[in-house]
Design a protein around this motif. Structure first.
Motif, PDB file in Angstrom:
ATOM      1  N   THR A   4       0.858  -1.185   0.000  1.00  0.00           N
ATOM      2  CA  THR A   4       0.000   0.000   0.000  1.00  0.00           C
ATOM      3  C   THR A   4       0.895   1.236   0.000  1.00  0.00           C
ATOM      4  N   ILE A   5       0.431   2.313  -0.596  1.00  0.00           N
ATOM      5  CA  ILE A   5       1.227   3.543  -0.680  1.00  0.00           C
ATOM      6  C   ILE A   5       0.741   4.522   0.376  1.00  0.00           C
ATOM      7  N   LYS A   6       1.635   4.871   1.289  1.00  0.00           N
ATOM      8  CA  LYS A   6       1.322   5.818   2.359  1.00  0.00           C
ATOM      9  C   LYS A   6       1.852   7.209   1.992  1.00  0.00           C
ATOM     10  N   LEU A   7       1.104   8.234   2.376  1.00  0.00           N
ATOM     11  CA  LEU A   7       1.591   9.606   2.259  1.00  0.00           C
ATOM     12  C   LEU A   7       2.394   9.924   3.515  1.00  0.00           C
ATOM     13  N   VAL A   8       3.674  10.247   3.357  1.00  0.00           N
ATOM     14  CA  VAL A   8       4.535  10.439   4.528  1.00  0.00           C
ATOM     15  C   VAL A   8       4.997  11.879   4.716  1.00  0.00           C
ATOM     16  N   LYS A   9       4.851  12.729   3.682  1.00  0.00           N
ATOM     17  CA  LYS A   9       5.146  14.150   3.867  1.00  0.00           C
ATOM     18  C   LYS A   9       4.444  14.959   2.782  1.00  0.00           C
ATOM     19  N   ARG A  10       4.350  16.263   2.996  1.00  0.00           N
ATOM     20  CA  ARG A  10       3.683  17.158   2.061  1.00  0.00           C
ATOM     21  C   ARG A  10       4.674  17.615   0.984  1.00  0.00           C
ATOM     22  N   PRO A  11       4.209  17.782  -0.253  1.00  0.00           N
ATOM     23  CA  PRO A  11       5.101  18.318  -1.285  1.00  0.00           C
ATOM     24  C   PRO A  11       5.346  19.805  -1.074  1.00  0.00           C
ATOM     25  N   GLU A  12       6.505  20.278  -1.496  1.00  0.00           N
ATOM     26  CA  GLU A  12       6.776  21.715  -1.438  1.00  0.00           C
ATOM     27  C   GLU A  12       6.048  22.416  -2.589  1.00  0.00           C
ATOM     28  N   THR A  13       6.270  21.950  -3.795  1.00  0.00           N
ATOM     29  CA  THR A  13       5.504  22.430  -4.957  1.00  0.00           C
ATOM     30  C   THR A  13       5.062  21.220  -5.762  1.00  0.00           C
ATOM     31  N   LYS A  14       6.006  20.567  -6.448  1.00  0.00           N
ATOM     32  CA  LYS A  14       5.670  19.409  -7.260  1.00  0.00           C
ATOM     33  C   LYS A  14       5.584  18.139  -6.416  1.00  0.00           C
ATOM     34  N   ILE A  15       4.800  17.198  -6.909  1.00  0.00           N
ATOM     35  CA  ILE A  15       4.748  15.883  -6.276  1.00  0.00           C
ATOM     36  C   ILE A  15       6.039  15.144  -6.601  1.00  0.00           C
ATOM     37  N   THR A  16       6.756  14.736  -5.574  1.00  0.00           N
ATOM     38  CA  THR A  16       7.996  13.982  -5.753  1.00  0.00           C
ATOM     39  C   THR A  16       7.839  12.605  -5.126  1.00  0.00           C
TER      40      THR A  16
END
Length: 333
Positions: free
Chosen positions: A5-17
């Motif tokens: 499963t793919i977890k979101l672990v931090k917010r992007p600064e501008t682009k999705i990395t």
């Protein structure tokens, strides 16, 4: 046995990395009372996901919580069930996340006929289709009485824009599509039958638009913002209507571009309305049935851009923002 499963672990600064996500292996759970276990077969990647990973709490839907599975819609099959409404073997669709397996109590899933191809479901009957349908018929309020009038749609070769243009053509409107490559413009004209298609990257885009819309623009279905927005806005006729569905050209900028002057809203008496589909999810059944009917009659065409394996989602999502996807972006598991 385990699944990924793919977890979101931090917010992007501008682009999705890629580093804002973490692919985690977990034990496959067993459903409790009234629950089902779903093995996902296809996942949908959509522009709205850029907003879902941001920290913005003042939006139409709360952001994904850090550490949670990344939000996404998808298609799968019930492989274990304690819910009589969804027996083993039922094909279902829902907002289940970027995951290979999901648990549901049935409240966030809908049964889907097995005879419809997965790509058709996610390209037409799922979020792109219901978004297009609502924007055209409930926001722009199009009907057959608008035959002969002109509609402009941005991101016209995308999953939403291509359906918007086709449904408007089926009502007898003149459709002008805006896309970002010669190949996309040719597909819109040669395959979907748009009346005119323009590449917003051309230096003389505004002049081309004026030539393609000698009688002005009556309806504008906005998906992008950016370079195309101002020239289209300036071509709007009096009492024109604008549906603002997305601004994909602005999502990954630190500072969005300024929009056009509001002066024409007054001078042209324009109606401009933004909309998002979570407000209208109670109408999914109604819209999906109508779209399925159009699809069955051959009134709607689609194309899908399929990438393989859940791990491809973390980088593949940027195909949407780079404009390199050729149709509805789908992850096949």
């Amino acid at each position: 046995m385990t699944y990924r499963t793919i977890k979101l672990v931090k917010r992007p600064e501008t682009k999705i990395t890629e580093d804002i996500f973490d692919i985690v292996s977990q034990d496959i759970p067993q459903p409790k009372a009234d629950q089902v276990l779903i093995k996902m077969t296809h996942l949908s990647l959509d522009p709205a996901m850029r907003g879902w990973v941001s920290a913005d709490e003042d939006s139409y839907i709360p952001p994904v919580v850090l550490g949670d599975t990344m939000r996404a819609s998808g298609l799968g099959e019930v492989v274990a069930s304690n819910n009589s409404q969804f027996p083993v073997g039922t094909r279902v669709m829902g907002l289940l996340g970027l995951t290979e397996y999901a648990i549901s109590d049935g409240s966030n899933i809908n049964p889907i006929p097995k005879e419809i191809p997965a790509e058709a479901i996610l390209s037409v009957i799922a979020l792109p289709g219901i978004t297009s349908y609502h924007g055209l018929f409930e926001v722009l309020k199009l009907s057959s009485s608008d035959a002969g009038k002109t509609l402009a749609v941005t991101a016209a070769a995308g999953s939403v824009g291509s359906l918007v243009g086709q449904m408007a053509k089926n009502l007898g409107l003149k459709v002008v599509g805006v896309a970002g490559s010669t190949e996309k413009c040719q597909w819109l004209t040669d395959t979907l039958g748009f009346d005119a298609t323009l590449n917003y990257k051309d230096a003389d885009f505004a002049e081309q638009l004026a030539s393609a819309t000698p009688e002005g623009i009556d309806f504008f279905f906005e998906n992008t913002g950016g370079a195309a927005q101002g020239p289209i806005f300036n071509r709007m006729n009096a009492h024109g209507r604008i549906a603002v569905c997305g601004l994909i050209a602005e999502y990954q900028k630190e500072q969005p571009d300024p929009g056009p002057s509001w002066l024409n809203i007054i001078k042209k008496r324009l109606m401009i309305q933004g909309f998002t589909m979570p407000d209208h999810f109670h109408r999914i059944g109604e819209y999906s049935q109508a779209l399925g009917g159009m699809l069955g009659k051959g009134e709607l065409q689609y194309r899908a851009h399929v990438i393989e394996g859940i791990e491809s989602a973390t980088t593949g999502i940027n195909l949407l923002f780079d404009g390199n996807n050729q149709g509805k972006l789908i992850v096949k598991l």
